[in-house]
Design an enzyme around this catalytic site. Structure first.
Site, PDB file in Angstrom:
ATOM      1  N   ASN A   1     -14.734   8.032 -12.100  1.00  8.58           N
ATOM      2  CA  ASN A   1     -14.506   6.736 -11.468  1.00  8.58           C
ATOM      3  C   ASN A   1     -13.678   6.947 -10.204  1.00  8.58           C
ATOM      4  OD1 ASN A   1     -15.630   4.749 -13.363  1.00  8.58           O
ATOM      5  ND2 ASN A   1     -14.099   5.537 -14.786  1.00  8.58           N
TER       6      ASN A   1
ATOM      7  N   ARG B   1      -9.558   1.625 -20.487  1.00  8.42           N
ATOM      8  CA  ARG B   1     -10.794   1.514 -21.259  1.00  8.42           C
ATOM      9  C   ARG B   1     -11.857   2.488 -20.738  1.00  8.42           C
ATOM     10  NH1 ARG B   1     -16.239   1.215 -21.086  1.00  8.42           N
ATOM     11  NH2 ARG B   1     -16.054  -0.107 -19.227  1.00  8.42           N
ATOM     12  N   ASP B   2     -12.393   2.212 -19.587  1.00  3.84           N
ATOM     13  CA  ASP B   2     -13.486   3.033 -19.066  1.00  3.84           C
ATOM     14  C   ASP B   2     -13.027   4.453 -18.789  1.00  3.84           C
ATOM     15  OD1 ASP B   2     -16.100   3.522 -18.189  1.00  3.84           O
ATOM     16  OD2 ASP B   2     -15.564   3.119 -16.120  1.00  3.84           O
TER      17      ASP B   2
ATOM     18  N   CYS C   1     -19.082   8.167 -17.753  1.00  2.23           N
ATOM     19  CA  CYS C   1     -19.961   7.483 -18.714  1.00  2.23           C
ATOM     20  C   CYS C   1     -20.489   8.499 -19.702  1.00  2.23           C
ATOM     21  CB  CYS C   1     -21.127   6.803 -17.995  1.00  2.23           C
ATOM     22  SG  CYS C   1     -22.320   6.032 -19.135  1.00  2.23           S
TER      23      CYS C   1
END
Length: 301
Positions: A246, A13-14, A237
């Site tokens: 990340n 997801r991220d 982001c």
């Protein structure tokens, strides 16, 4: 130091939401491969409007098609009650919602103030609890904002006070911009625990400035045992300029295992998946462990 740590894998997801869109088949395979690494929690998809995050436009199809590992807890991110209803209809029982500690970042992310988002989240928590699901509130820009700069830990602690009063089951703190340092981690965790000692806490670090593992070590010393990480170091982001990166799951696992801290993750299997993720997005990922480890035999979908 704790004897064991829980890692939530957020690459599907991220991680993927900050990459060029990849085929649905590739997302399904990534989810399934991660389920075989021993990781016990995976953030699978987000239910957002496709105009906002086109990379997640096929969330329903990905989740419907993916074979799920029996021992893995899967979660989904939602922006509002409409997304929450979609997640519940898809069968999720662990659901996350994000609010930014910084007003400016919150407006860029969801087009409303932090206070307005907190009012919406109160109703969303009630909706989730009525359906038998848990609600995790992720506080983005907890350690700093790309638009406003430093964020006072007291402001973050005040947000936690509000969401706990509204019934949040757990909270997470996002280092959205990679501005966290060991000092900031210590100050934030201490400020929150002084006011809410019983709420479960998870930390989400970015490695934009190369401090993610140092921050994680500091959090370990404070007794924090839950962390997000992204296979290969995927993601960042879209509403924080320059804040890619990340912390890589395999870097976290490598360090923890060398310290004698158990994760339940098979590092060799994880490296195979990281190499697959690199093929899937079509670029070299930042994971140092992947660079030093054996190349994968998996072929990209």
């Amino acid at each position: 130091m704790p004897g064991a740590v829980s890692i939530r894998e957020v690459g599907p997801r991220d991680g993927l939401q900050n990459e060029d869109p990849v085929p649905t088949d590739g997302k399904v395979r990534l989810l399934e491969l991660l389920g075989g690494t021993g990781v016990r929690r995976i953030e699978a998809v987000s239910f957002v409007h496709p105009r906002a995050i086109p990379q997640m436009a096929d969330a329903d199809q990905v989740w419907a098609r993916a074979a799920r590992a029996a021992r893995v807890r899967y979660s989904a991110l939602v922006p509002n009650s409409k997304g929450a209803r979609r997640a519940l209809a898809a069968g999720f029982t662990e659901i996350e919602v994000v609010v930014s500690a910084s007003d400016t970042h919150n407006r860029r992310n969801v087009n409303r103030s932090t206070a307005e988002s907190l009012d919406d989240i109160a109703g969303l928590i009630a909706l989730l609890h009525e359906a038998g699901a848990s609600a995790e509130v992720i506080v983005a820009t907890s350690f700093g904002c790309p638009y406003e700069g430093d964020v006072d830990p007291a402001r973050v602690a005040g947000i936690v006070d509000r969401v706990v009063a509204d019934g949040a089951d757990r909270v997470a703190f996002g280092d959205t911009t990679g501005m966290a340092t060991p000092r900031r981690v210590r100050e934030l965790v201490t400020a929150v625990r002084n006011r809410q000692p019983d709420i479960p806490v998870l930390l989400h670090f970015h490695n934009t400035r190369g401090t993610a593992l140092a921050n994680l070590l500091t959090a370990l010393e404070l007794g924090v045992t839950e962390y997000d990480a992204s296979v290969g170091g995927l993601g960042g982001c879209p509403y924080a300029p320059g804040a890619s990166g990340n912390v890589a799951t395999e870097e976290v696992v490598h360090m923890l295992h060398d310290m004698g801290i158990e994760t339940g993750v098979d590092l060799d299997a994880l490296l195979e998946v990281a190499a697959y993720a690199e093929q899937l997005v079509g670029r070299e990922l930042p994971s140092g462990v992947l660079r030093a480890g054996p190349r994968s035999r998996l072929a990209a979908a």
